[in-house]
Write a protein that holds these residues in place. Structure first.
Motif, PDB file in Angstrom:
ATOM      1  N   LYS A  12     -23.879 -75.599  -7.040  1.00 15.84           N
ATOM      2  CA  LYS A  12     -23.763 -74.148  -6.919  1.00 15.84           C
ATOM      3  C   LYS A  12     -24.399 -73.455  -8.117  1.00 15.84           C
ATOM      4  CE  LYS A  12     -20.326 -70.497  -6.231  1.00 15.84           C
ATOM      5  NZ  LYS A  12     -18.869 -70.195  -6.064  1.00 15.84           N
ATOM      6  N   GLU A  13     -24.207 -74.023  -9.304  1.00 10.61           N
ATOM      7  CA  GLU A  13     -24.796 -73.446 -10.519  1.00 10.61           C
ATOM      8  C   GLU A  13     -26.313 -73.617 -10.527  1.00 10.61           C
ATOM      9  OE1 GLU A  13     -21.272 -74.074 -13.786  1.00 10.61           O
ATOM     10  OE2 GLU A  13     -22.365 -75.852 -13.123  1.00 10.61           O
ATOM     11  N   ARG A  14     -26.781 -74.782 -10.046  1.00  8.58           N
ATOM     12  CA  ARG A  14     -28.237 -74.990  -9.962  1.00  8.58           C
ATOM     13  C   ARG A  14     -28.855 -73.969  -9.017  1.00  8.58           C
ATOM     14  NH1 ARG A  14     -26.993 -80.390  -8.923  1.00  8.58           N
ATOM     15  NH2 ARG A  14     -27.962 -80.242  -6.842  1.00  8.58           N
ATOM     16  N   HIS A  15     -28.219 -73.777  -7.881  1.00 12.49           N
ATOM     17  CA  HIS A  15     -28.749 -72.820  -6.902  1.00 12.49           C
ATOM     18  C   HIS A  15     -28.810 -71.410  -7.491  1.00 12.49           C
ATOM     19  CE1 HIS A  15     -27.990 -75.283  -2.966  1.00 12.49           C
ATOM     20  NE2 HIS A  15     -28.653 -75.963  -3.879  1.00 12.49           N
ATOM     21  N   ALA A  16     -27.774 -71.029  -8.218  1.00  8.93           N
ATOM     22  CA  ALA A  16     -27.756 -69.689  -8.837  1.00  8.93           C
ATOM     23  C   ALA A  16     -28.882 -69.548  -9.853  1.00  8.93           C
ATOM     24  CB  ALA A  16     -26.406 -69.440  -9.502  1.00  8.93           C
ATOM     25  N   TYR A  17     -29.113 -70.615 -10.616  1.00  6.99           N
ATOM     26  CA  TYR A  17     -30.196 -70.585 -11.605  1.00  6.99           C
ATOM     27  C   TYR A  17     -31.560 -70.477 -10.925  1.00  6.99           C
ATOM     28  CZ  TYR A  17     -33.271 -71.963 -15.408  1.00  6.99           C
ATOM     29  OH  TYR A  17     -34.278 -71.978 -16.330  1.00  6.99           O
ATOM     30  N   ILE A  18     -31.765 -71.237  -9.857  1.00  5.71           N
ATOM     31  CA  ILE A  18     -33.040 -71.212  -9.128  1.00  5.71           C
ATOM     32  C   ILE A  18     -33.289 -69.822  -8.558  1.00  5.71           C
ATOM     33  CG2 ILE A  18     -34.246 -72.082  -7.077  1.00  5.71           C
ATOM     34  CD1 ILE A  18     -32.829 -74.800  -7.621  1.00  5.71           C
TER      35      ILE A  18
END
Length: 255
Positions: A12-18
């Protein structure tokens, strides 16, 4: 893009960063994200596929693009649209009657095109078909679309023919967006072809204006467009008192 401490980062954090990187830079490369997020390219590709299926971005070979390049302007949510309108208002204050102007593409440039007064008499060259169509609504403008090959990813004209045509014109003002801007690195981008076209645009102009939202300040991409000594104005959405713009005042006039 700046490296982040991504050890143990949840999906979820990776997706937000992307998504944040897509919003800021319009384009991300899988290889860059892999290094920044400290995960494999396979993991990045899976993340991009999932985000594409959710309609958050457009998956392309080697990375992903913002949806703003491929959907009708009225049908998409424009990231930081109010900030981009504020930049556009400041930019228009630099355009005078009878000027010859050159513009790049992107959502901030479209906001500027929409705000240009109906009674302004000027000549505007652009590498963006979308900007040209918006400006065509103005009765007293002469609008010239610079020739070349349409880049299907960024929806702007580029290539050797574009660079050649730009070398044959002289304009009063050139308006450009910035993919990366940093006090030490200057103006940068992630696409070699885009860099060549931007260099040619700057050379054709008596004065050059860089337009970018404040979030892009102090970020750098891999390829250099120019140094600050080739730029005359930097326009952001930030107030003149904001600490983020203060360090740039010694390099360029900030609006």
């Amino acid at each position: 893009m700046k490296e982040i401490p991504a050890s143990g980062m949840l999906k979820k954090e990776r997706h937000a960063y992307i998504i944040n990187q897509i919003n800021l830079h319009n384009k991300v490369l899988s290889s860059d994200l892999s290094l920044l997020l400290k995960v494999s390219e396979d993991t990045v590709r899976r993340d991009l596929n999932e985000l594409s299926e959710k309609g958050k971005l457009l998956k392309v070979h080697g990375g992903a693009l913002s949806k703003s390049f491929h959907f009708p302007y009225e049908q998409i949510d424009i990231y930081a649209q109010e900030s981009k309108r504020e930049i556009a208002k400041k930019a228009i204050s630099l355009i005078s009657e009878g000027m010859i102007v050159l513009t790049g593409g992107g959502t901030t440039m479209l906001e500027m095109a929409r705000l240009i007064p109906d009674n302004l008499k000027a000549t505007i060259f652009t590498i963006s078909p979308l900007v040209a169509l918006e400006l065509a609504e103005r009765e007293f403008l002469t609008v010239i679309l610079v020739g070349g090959q349409l880049n299907k990813n960024s929806q702007v004209i580029m290539g050797s023919k574009t660079v050649r045509e730009l070398s044959e014109i002289r304009v009063d003002l050139c308006f450009l967006g910035a993919n990366g801007i940093d006090i030490n690195e200057g103006i940068t981008d992630s696409d070699w072809e885009v860099v060549q076209v931007k260099k040619a645009m700057i050379k054709s102009a008596a004065r050059t204006v860089i337009m970018c939202i404040g979030e892009k300040l102090n970020s750098a991409q891999k390829m250099k467009v120019c140094s600050f000594n080739e730029i005359d104005f930097l326009i952001t959405d930030l107030k003149s008192s904001n600490h983020k713009v203060q360090e740039y005042r010694g390099q360029v006039k900030v609006l």
